[in-house]
Scaffold this motif. Structure first.
Motif, mmCIF file in Angstrom:
data_model
loop_
_atom_site.group_PDB
_atom_site.id
_atom_site.type_symbol
_atom_site.label_atom_id
_atom_site.label_comp_id
_atom_site.label_asym_id
_atom_site.label_seq_id
_atom_site.Cartn_x
_atom_site.Cartn_y
_atom_site.Cartn_z
ATOM 1 N N SER A 26 1.847 8.186 3.375
ATOM 2 C CA SER A 26 1.183 9.006 4.384
ATOM 3 C C SER A 26 1.900 8.907 5.719
ATOM 4 O O SER A 26 1.674 9.712 6.606
ATOM 5 C CB SER A 26 -0.284 8.584 4.532
ATOM 6 N N ALA A 46 0.304 4.197 -0.834
ATOM 7 C CA ALA A 46 -0.333 5.410 -0.315
ATOM 8 C C ALA A 46 -0.214 5.451 1.202
ATOM 9 O O ALA A 46 0.099 6.490 1.794
ATOM 10 C CB ALA A 46 -1.793 5.462 -0.735
ATOM 11 N N ALA A 47 -0.444 4.300 1.844
ATOM 12 C CA ALA A 47 -0.318 4.246 3.299
ATOM 13 C C ALA A 47 1.122 4.544 3.700
ATOM 14 O O ALA A 47 1.373 5.311 4.631
ATOM 15 C CB ALA A 47 -0.739 2.873 3.812
ATOM 16 N N ALA A 48 2.063 3.943 2.986
ATOM 17 C CA ALA A 48 3.464 4.157 3.332
ATOM 18 C C ALA A 48 3.817 5.638 3.204
ATOM 19 O O ALA A 48 4.443 6.216 4.090
ATOM 20 C CB ALA A 48 4.360 3.311 2.432
ATOM 21 N N SER A 67 0.836 -1.186 0.000
ATOM 22 C CA SER A 67 0.000 0.000 0.000
ATOM 23 C C SER A 67 0.875 1.241 0.000
ATOM 24 O O SER A 67 1.148 1.816 1.048
ATOM 25 C CB SER A 67 -0.920 -0.012 1.226
#
Lengths: 418, 505
Positions: free
Chosen positions: A250, A246-248, A244
């Protein structure tokens, strides 16, 4: 809707029995396999199914595939599909041949790593930096690497003794060694022809004699990869950008950096696989990789993107390949019986869950047994297929629940978080 | 633990423009330490942009951010985290195939490593705030409520003192909402500050200490929820008087438009049957509401009627048995469909609006000429929908993703109403939609009903269900267990009927 899907997933997760690969389980499974092989040897008289020579040949066949697959594993864990492994491997063979004949095999290994990493770097720049589709970039690298290696080989090797546009001069291979004590003892026990014990000893002998440091490094790299990716924070970050991004992002993880690093490591490992081929045949030759990069990628996928699964897959391939090479027809013929037994076991295990699949595998087992009984040997034309067919069949049957990194193959652009 | 009147965060005159849109214009918010501060506004009012600015995801064009009295300039989320601000996004930022532990420590490995010390710390936090999350489970195996707690844990783990929650209740069922609010009160009791974005006003009033209202990128006012009603808040948000969902006079005719008989559906995974002998009729001009706690078969019923799932029993449209028809054929016969999850079923998020307008109607006028797509016809008709249904968008070439949820929904409603449908299946037509768009969607449904449209309405919003429906059927575990009269029933009675506590006569 989503709540019902989630519920169903949860149900599925609890009904599927999970067998954790703890040490006792692994050892038991290994013992079981050796027992099967011993039985097979006694029943069919195919002596090569568990000989030390077969094991040695199996490692030689398995390691280049395994290392290429390991390269694929690094890239795909970071979310980049690397179909360019083949090309990176070609670069590795050229690097090993070119540096190897001039300055020795160790220099060859170093340059194989370097050339592989360069090709990996190109893939990383294209896919991570410019967001090119991963497959397009990988195929391009395969095509370019093939042409580049041919061109460079023509420049570098023509006119040198033993060299030409398609082949490098002889590379002095690394010297081999036996594990002191163990190898000899195992060898003498293997000679005794005791049921099971000698088979085990033959395998041990094969694993401990005539080794090179390169082989050891290759095997250790599997362990090292597992440890780095699953036990260190660096590995966590690599995996997180593949699952992920995007999670990383963020959370302040530099997505691009970890993808770059992982893809470059991937290229270096593929290069090392190439160096191993050169060490093995003591020469760079055009077309030496013979599609092993692709097979490695496939073994990695069937191995569920895990080093253990990959090792099992490439090991199986190497083993069947070795059987084919040694006493082809006879050993492969014996293998039919083993395969039939495995299919029956698999069918029984599946019987309650999936009746149709169980019946199919039982039917296939019957077919194999019939084939085993009515023939004495497999025709040479078919033995060549054995490694591919067996690996495909076994892995396809045993890897029912593959789970690839979630963001694998997707182009990620910085700033997509939130 | 802390002085309630200390200021945790002060945003002054924040302005932010995007191409074609002014997201924020002179926004002022002052958040007291140790409180739950709600920011409310319609979809697209600029709440999320404001919070992204505070979290350093986006840079403001103008204005200042003060944290604990000090002026700050955030270049990235890391700066905001360092200043003690954490954010939980509306769409969770979690890696499914990693464990809770791995998700939490990612990017903050320096604090406690990624091994046992981190595990201990997560257990501590988890029990301190009553979260009850096992650090070694895969996130994939967690429910929505637990995932949200993991998100909050991530923020707490990094030592945040101010936590931003972007529409945290949008994905939760009522019981989970209660649990979340309990968690929020726990955080507040520990002296943490919570910034809470929402457009669900009852929830805001239940949990917030202060409420700031934003309308079209500007702050309207900050009010005390103790002295404010949901209706007043809603009017502040919209800037005008509110409509209500109630329909006027009955327009029910005696012509049956949809007739469903003995519809049954077994669970492909082998669980309890999803639908059992569901039978009902909808007449022209009638809105039939289906009430039920989510997951009791409503979604499956809709998908069976649409032909997306193979069910036994008969579905007849008018006099024609359409049980064996494909979904496309049913749509062509005049069945409009507002799906419950517009991102999964209703839209191509990365396609422009005019292409989305053709979706599901690609075989009909004005979207095709012979075997070809009629680009001009589709584009013109999209322009018409955008104007008629007040879809706020810079152009019809904008991708659907760039629109706020309410505007996406209005586009879908416009599209489904355009094919002259005889039957509309509306699953949660106003879910995640702000009050302004909600009123517009209600109006469209009411107008179409007056013109003889038959509507099957599924909704979790009981006021909507009671207000719009001509009759209501209660659904429980895949069966229709009784009907209630929307004229007389109260939301409380309906709620208890939905849980199986008995149907009022």
């Amino acid at each position: 809707m989503s709540s019902t899907v989630e519920g169903a997933l949860e149900k599925a997760a609890t009904t599927v029995r999970k067998v954790r690969p703890t040490w006792p389980v692994v050892l038991l499974a290994l013992a079981g396999v050796i027992l099967l092989l011993a039985l097979l040897r006694v029943i069919t008289g195919a002596d090569d199914v568990a000989s030390s020579g077969t094991v040695r040949a199996a490692i030689r066949a398995a390691l280049p595939i395994g290392l290429a697959g390991l390269g694929g594993l690094w890239a795909e864990r970071s979310g980049v599909v690397n179909i360019g492994l083949e090309g990176m491997m070609i670069m590795g063979t050229f690097g090993a041949g070119w540096a190897g004949y001039q300055w020795g095999m160790w220099a060859g290994v170093a340059f194989a790593l370097l050339f592989g990493a360069l090709a990996g770097g190109v893939h990383a720049i294209a896919t991570v930096g410019f967001g090119v589709d991963h497959i397009v970039s990988g195929v391009a690298i395969n095509v370019i690497a093939l042409g580049a290696a041919q061109y460079l080989a023509g420049l570098a090797f023509t006119g040198h003794p033993g060299g030409g546009p398609t082949q490098s001069p002889q590379v002095t291979p690394m010297s081999t060694f036996d594990v002191p004590g163990v190898a000899d003892a195992a060898h003498s026990i293997a000679e005794k022809n005791w049921f099971f014990v000698s088979d085990l000893a033959g395998i041990v002998n094969g694993l401990t004699s005539r080794l090179t440091v390169l082989t050891l490094i290759g095997v250790l790299l599997f362990v090292l990869t597992w440890w780095v990716l699953w036990r260190t924070t660096f590995g966590l970050r690599v995996r997180s950008v593949g699952e992920s991004p995007a999670a990383a992002e963020s959370l302040g993880v530099s997505v691009y950096r970890y993808k770059y690093i992982a893809v470059i490591i991937s290229g270096a490992l593929a290069g090392l696989a190439g160096a191993y081929l050169v060490q093995d045949s003591t020469v760079y030759r055009e077309g030496q990789t013979g599609g092993r990069g692709y097979i490695g990628l496939a073994a990695m996928i069937f191995g569920n993107w895990r080093p253990g699964g990959l090792a099992a897959g490439s090991g199986l391939f190497g083993y069947t390949d070795a059987l084919r090479l040694r006493s082809g027809g006879e050993s492969v013929h014996a293998l039919l019986l083993l395969l039939a037994v495995l299919l029956v076991v698999f069918g029984l295990a599946l019987f309650r869950k999936n009746r149709r699949q169980a019946l199919v595998s039982a039917g296939a087992a019957v077919l194999l047994v019939v084939l085993f009984l009515v023939t004495d040997e497999i025709a040479g034309d078919f033995t060549g297929m054995t490694p591919y067919l067996t690996t495909l069949l076994v892995l396809a049957l045993f890897s029912q629940r593959l789970r690839m990194p979630k963001a694998d193959g997707q182009v990620y652009r910085k700033g997509s978080a939130g | 633990m802390s002085e309630p009147d200390l200021i945790a965060v002060r945003l002054t005159d924040i302005g932010k423009r995007f191409p074609g849109v002014i997201a924020n214009d002179q926004v002022n918010v002052t958040v007291r330490r140790g409180t739950v501060h709600a920011v409310v506004g319609e979809n697209g009012a600029g709440k999320s942009t404001l919070m992204k600015i505070l979290y350093g995801v986006q840079k403001p064009d103008s204005g200042t951010i003060e944290v604990d009295g000090q002026e700050m300039s955030f270049h990235s989320p890391s700066d905001a985290i360092a200043a003690g601000i954490g954010m939980v996004f509306q769409h969770f930022m979690l890696a499914d195939n990693l464990t809770v532990l791995e998700n939490v420590v990612l990017g903050a490995e320096k604090l406690y490593g990624s091994g046992d010390r981190a595990r201990t710390r997560i257990r501590e936090l988890s029990s301190a705030y009553g979260f009850d999350v096992d650090p070694d489970r895969l996130v994939e195996d967690l429910g929505v409520g637990d995932r949200q707690r993991v998100e909050i844990l991530k923020v707490l783990y990094r030592g945040a003192r101010t936590i931003i929650l972007d529409e945290p209740t949008a994905v939760l069922v009522p019981q989970e909402v209660d649990e979340l609010f309990e968690n929020l009160r726990g955080l507040k009791a520990e002296g943490l500050t919570v910034l809470f974005i929402s457009h669900k006003l009852d929830e805001v009033l239940a949990v917030a200490d202060d409420v700031t209202v934003i309308r079209r990128g500007r702050t309207v006012t900050t009010v005390d929820p103790k002295h404010t009603t949901a209706r007043q808040l809603a009017e502040l948000m919209v800037g005008s008087e509110l409509p209500s969902p109630s329909t006027e006079t009955s327009t029910v005719t005696d012509v049956v438009q949809l007739s469903v008989r003995d519809l049954s559906l077994t669970d492909p995974l082998g669980g309890r049957d999803l639908l059992t002998d569901v039978s009902f009729d909808i007449h022209r001009g009638e809105v039939l509401g289906i009430a039920g706690v989510e997951g009791n078969g409503q979604a499956e019923l809709v998908e069976a009627i649409m032909g997306m799932r193979k069910a036994t029993g008969t579905v007849a449209l008018g006099d024609v048995d359409i049980s064996a028809w494909s979904t496309a054929r049913r749509r062509e016969a005049g069945v409009g469909y507002i799906p419950e999850d517009r991102h999964r079923h209703g839209l191509l998020l990365d396609a422009p609006l005019w292409e989305n307008r053709m979706l599901g109607h690609q075989t009909q006028e004005p979207n095709r000429t012979g075997p070809f797509v009629d680009r001009r016809g589709a584009r013109n008709d999209t322009d018409r929908i955008v104007a008629a249904y007040d879809v706020r968008t810079p152009s019809i070439d904008t991708t659907a993703r760039a629109l706020s949820g309410g505007n996406q929904q209005k586009l879908i409603v416009g599209r489904e109403m355009s094919g002259n449908p005889v039957l509309l299946i509306a699953a949660h037509p106003t879910r995640g939609v702000d009050v302004g768009a909600q009123a517009a969607i209600w109006d469209h449904i009411k107008t179409a009903r007056r013109e003889g449209l038959a509507v099957l309405l599924i909704s979790a919003d009981l006021d909507e269900l009671i207000g719009l429906s001509d009759s209501i059927q209660v659904m429980l575990r895949g069966r229709l267990v009784g009907s209630v009269d929307p004229q007389t029933v109260t939301p409380e009675q309906l709620g208890s009927a939905m849980t199986g506590a008995g149907v009022p006569a």
